[in-house]
Design a protein around this motif. Structure first.
Motif, PDB file in Angstrom:
ATOM      1  N   UNK A 202     -11.787  10.852  -8.688  1.00  0.00           N
ATOM      2  CA  UNK A 202     -10.762   9.801  -8.757  1.00  0.00           C
ATOM      3  C   UNK A 202      -9.376  10.336  -8.415  1.00  0.00           C
ATOM      4  N   UNK A 203      -8.578   9.510  -7.785  1.00  0.00           N
ATOM      5  CA  UNK A 203      -7.199   9.869  -7.478  1.00  0.00           C
ATOM      6  C   UNK A 203      -6.440  10.071  -8.793  1.00  0.00           C
ATOM      7  N   UNK A 204      -5.765  11.185  -8.892  1.00  0.00           N
ATOM      8  CA  UNK A 204      -4.938  11.474 -10.066  1.00  0.00           C
ATOM      9  C   UNK A 204      -3.534  10.927  -9.785  1.00  0.00           C
ATOM     10  N   UNK A 215       1.133   7.772  -6.599  1.00  0.00           N
ATOM     11  CA  UNK A 215       0.535   6.429  -6.613  1.00  0.00           C
ATOM     12  C   UNK A 215      -0.773   6.373  -5.845  1.00  0.00           C
ATOM     13  N   UNK A 216      -1.696   5.529  -6.325  1.00  0.00           N
ATOM     14  CA  UNK A 216      -3.054   5.494  -5.767  1.00  0.00           C
ATOM     15  C   UNK A 216      -3.084   5.065  -4.311  1.00  0.00           C
ATOM     16  N   UNK A 217      -2.237   4.098  -3.929  1.00  0.00           N
ATOM     17  CA  UNK A 217      -2.274   3.591  -2.559  1.00  0.00           C
ATOM     18  C   UNK A 217      -2.037   4.667  -1.514  1.00  0.00           C
ATOM     19  N   UNK A 218      -0.868   5.288  -1.490  1.00  0.00           N
ATOM     20  CA  UNK A 218      -0.606   6.353  -0.515  1.00  0.00           C
ATOM     21  C   UNK A 218      -1.578   7.528  -0.628  1.00  0.00           C
ATOM     22  N   UNK A 219      -1.949   7.886  -1.852  1.00  0.00           N
ATOM     23  CA  UNK A 219      -2.886   9.000  -2.036  1.00  0.00           C
ATOM     24  C   UNK A 219      -4.240   8.668  -1.416  1.00  0.00           C
ATOM     25  N   UNK A 220      -4.708   7.422  -1.587  1.00  0.00           N
ATOM     26  CA  UNK A 220      -5.991   7.016  -1.021  1.00  0.00           C
ATOM     27  C   UNK A 220      -5.931   6.999   0.505  1.00  0.00           C
ATOM     28  N   UNK A 239     -15.808   6.682  18.225  1.00  0.00           N
ATOM     29  CA  UNK A 239     -14.856   6.321  19.269  1.00  0.00           C
ATOM     30  C   UNK A 239     -13.479   6.064  18.674  1.00  0.00           C
ATOM     31  N   UNK A 240     -12.530   5.735  19.534  1.00  0.00           N
ATOM     32  CA  UNK A 240     -11.155   5.524  19.100  1.00  0.00           C
ATOM     33  C   UNK A 240     -11.083   4.559  17.930  1.00  0.00           C
ATOM     34  N   UNK A 241     -10.394   4.975  16.902  1.00  0.00           N
ATOM     35  CA  UNK A 241     -10.265   4.162  15.695  1.00  0.00           C
ATOM     36  C   UNK A 241      -8.915   3.446  15.687  1.00  0.00           C
ATOM     37  N   UNK A 242      -8.862   2.360  14.910  1.00  0.00           N
ATOM     38  CA  UNK A 242      -7.638   1.579  14.792  1.00  0.00           C
ATOM     39  C   UNK A 242      -7.303   1.417  13.317  1.00  0.00           C
ATOM     40  N   UNK A 243      -6.012   1.443  13.005  1.00  0.00           N
ATOM     41  CA  UNK A 243      -5.573   1.263  11.629  1.00  0.00           C
ATOM     42  C   UNK A 243      -4.545   0.138  11.582  1.00  0.00           C
ATOM     43  N   UNK A 244      -4.604  -0.634  10.512  1.00  0.00           N
ATOM     44  CA  UNK A 244      -3.699  -1.756  10.285  1.00  0.00           C
ATOM     45  C   UNK A 244      -3.218  -1.693   8.850  1.00  0.00           C
ATOM     46  N   UNK A 245      -1.925  -1.887   8.635  1.00  0.00           N
ATOM     47  CA  UNK A 245      -1.386  -1.897   7.280  1.00  0.00           C
ATOM     48  C   UNK A 245      -0.481  -3.101   7.085  1.00  0.00           C
ATOM     49  N   UNK A 246      -0.479  -3.607   5.862  1.00  0.00           N
ATOM     50  CA  UNK A 246       0.430  -4.685   5.475  1.00  0.00           C
ATOM     51  C   UNK A 246       1.444  -4.190   4.433  1.00  0.00           C
ATOM     52  N   UNK A 247       1.486  -2.874   4.253  1.00  0.00           N
ATOM     53  CA  UNK A 247       2.354  -2.279   3.243  1.00  0.00           C
ATOM     54  C   UNK A 247       3.431  -1.438   3.931  1.00  0.00           C
ATOM     55  N   UNK A 248       4.714  -1.792   3.791  1.00  0.00           N
ATOM     56  CA  UNK A 248       5.773  -1.013   4.469  1.00  0.00           C
ATOM     57  C   UNK A 248       5.804   0.443   4.031  1.00  0.00           C
ATOM     58  N   UNK A 249       5.456   0.710   2.777  1.00  0.00           N
ATOM     59  CA  UNK A 249       5.426   2.096   2.319  1.00  0.00           C
ATOM     60  C   UNK A 249       4.330   2.880   3.036  1.00  0.00           C
ATOM     61  N   UNK A 250       3.184   2.246   3.232  1.00  0.00           N
ATOM     62  CA  UNK A 250       2.091   2.902   3.955  1.00  0.00           C
ATOM     63  C   UNK A 250       2.460   3.069   5.425  1.00  0.00           C
TER      64      UNK A 250
END
Length: 274
Positions: A202-204, A215-220, A239-250
């Motif tokens: 588990x994330x500490x 915080x768990x979000x950025x650590x995860x 193959x090429x991966x894509x990432x999407x975030x809805x969190x400005x901190x992320x």
């Protein structure tokens, strides 16, 4: 006749009624059922499959989707929330009663109880077999071009539904409908790759200065991307991966980490599909 004879005759009649086999399903009805559930007209069946035990010779469909249950990436504690509810109108009547009989009026609502509350940062996993989806659509009568077009639209809808999915239990009292994922990682491969093992420990969430991960979000996010990069170096089929975030901190974190060339940052769910 004796009562015993009448009882025997009644039992035989009942057994005869029970032993009468059900009539076979009329062909017209059977065909109508299968047509109504045809994968070419109900794409969700082409995605999730179908098994009709009641129609032995029905064309069953192998599912093209796999899903895993969500779990928190950190230790989550369950809280028992005790609550009490009273009818204000009922209390007002008692306070302003003109007589004992009025005060004895017990009409109205009032209750006590408790509910379990738990929240956290969750990891969710799903797989879409693009080849199986097209196979299901072709088997349902579509030609190659039709199957490819329908499959492409189904892929977009599936990805969009996965991104926007939220738990509906007690949604009115928890307002869960407004949540969006902190990070979505989408990639293609010759076989599924589940990164649940990235969170075996588990994330500490303790302070970084004290040996924690924050915080768990950025650590995860750090763990997930590190895990994917590690696997990608050893599996040429990824193959090429894509990432999407809805969190400005992320989003800021992704800029600080410096995404490798194998990862592309996108801003819309439509861009997650190839």
């Amino acid at each position: 006749s004796s009562p015993e004879a009448e009882e025997t005759e009644g039992t035989s009649a009942a057994e005869a009624v029970v032993s009468v086999p059900l009539p076979p399903l009329p062909k017209a009805t059977r065909d109508a059922v299968l047509l109504a559930l045809a994968p070419r007209d109900a794409v969700d069946i082409a995605l999730y499959g179908r098994f009709l035990a009641e129609i032995p010779d029905s064309p069953n469909v192998d599912g093209a989707v796999q899903t895993g249950h969500a779990f928190t990436v950190h230790e989550a504690e369950q809280i028992e929330d005790f609550y009490a509810a009273a009818d204000d109108a009922k209390l007002d009547r008692k306070r302003n009663a003109l007589s004992f009989l009025d005060a004895a009026d017990d009409a109205g609502a009032g209750m006590t109880g408790y509910q379990s509350l738990i929240s956290g940062t969750f990891y969710r996993h799903a797989v879409l077999d693009r080849t199986q989806l097209r196979t299901n659509l072709r088997a349902a009568g579509m030609d190659e071009q039709e199957a490819d077009t329908a499959a492409s639209e189904a892929e977009k809808e599936f990805v969009n539904a996965f991104v926007l999915a939220f738990p509906e239990a007690k949604k009115n009292s928890t307002a869960s409908t407004g949540t969006l994922p902190a990070l979505v990682l989408a990639f293609e491969g010759e076989r599924p790759y589940n990164y649940a093992s990235a969170f075996q420990r588990p994330v500490d969430e303790g302070p970084v200065s004290a040996g924690g991960e924050g915080p768990a979000g950025p650590a995860a996010v750090r763990r997930l991307l590190r895990h994917h990069t590690f696997v990608s170096r050893r599996r040429e089929d990824l193959r090429t991966a894509r990432v999407l975030t809805y969190d400005p901190e992320i989003d800021t974190l992704l800029g600080e980490l410096g995404l490798p060339q194998s990862l592309t940052l996108v801003e819309r769910t439509e861009d997650l599909t190839p």
